[in-house]
Design an enzyme around this catalytic site. Structure first.
Site, PDB file in Angstrom:
ATOM      1  CE  LYS A  70      -4.031  -2.164   2.452  1.00  0.00           C
ATOM      2  NZ  LYS A  70      -4.591  -2.645   3.687  1.00  0.00           N
ATOM      3  CD  GLU A  71       1.939   3.882  -4.457  1.00  0.00           C
ATOM      4  OE1 GLU A  71       3.143   3.642  -4.825  1.00  0.00           O
ATOM      5  OE2 GLU A  71       1.395   4.627  -5.558  1.00  0.00           O
ATOM      6  CE  LYS A  83       1.285  10.403  -8.602  1.00  0.00           C
ATOM      7  NZ  LYS A  83       0.395   9.502  -8.935  1.00  0.00           N
TER       8      LYS A  83
END
Length: 158
Positions: A70-71, A83
């Protein structure tokens, strides 16, 4: 141990067009559709593409890195077209990394020209430093190359 890997690619589109892909959730959709041999699935767990958005990435087996993680989007600077994402669960963290950050930066070069600069920054515990060999910019470079082709095909006529 701290490390870094970088990749730059000139794009034949305006910086704003490149940002519309790389600076949003669109890059995840693009990768999932166009490069399933790299990333099988990109799931939005929480958020709308802004800071705090949480994604789960599931990779194709045999890509050399973790199977999934998960990021979280930790920084989005629209003016500078930057970003940043950080792994917050699973993946590299399970391999002894204390930080795994990816930065996408779109640099304006000309009216119809820009550069995508991708940087991976990581920190790994001393006892797990051999796992630094799992860090590779190759997947991100392949994504940038495919995105360049996609952007050129979809380029608005002058």
């Amino acid at each position: 141990m701290f490390g870094e890997a970088e990749y730059e690619l000139e794009l034949n589109v305006a910086a704003g067009e490149a940002w519309d892909l790389f600076g949003t959730l669109e890059i995840g959709k693009f990768v999932e559709q166009q490069l399933p041999h790299l990333i099988q699935k990109v799931e939005v767990i929480e958020g709308d593409g802004g800071v705090g958005t949480l994604l789960k990435l599931t990779f194709e087996l045999g890509t050399g890195g973790p199977n999934s993680y998960k990021e979280k989007f930790t920084k989005i600077d629209i003016e500078k077209r930057i970003k940043e994402t950080e792994v917050v669960e699973g993946g590299y963290l399970e391999l002894g990394f204390t930080l795994f950050r990816v930065r996408f930066e779109i640099i304006e070069k000309g009216v119809d020209s820009s550069i995508i600069k991708i940087t991976i920054e990581y920190e790994v515990k001393e006892e797990a430093k051999a796992n630094a060999s799992f860090v590779s910019i190759n997947t991100l470079a392949e994504i940038a190359e495919a995105a360049k082709i996609h952007l050129n095909k979809n380029k608005a006529p002058n």
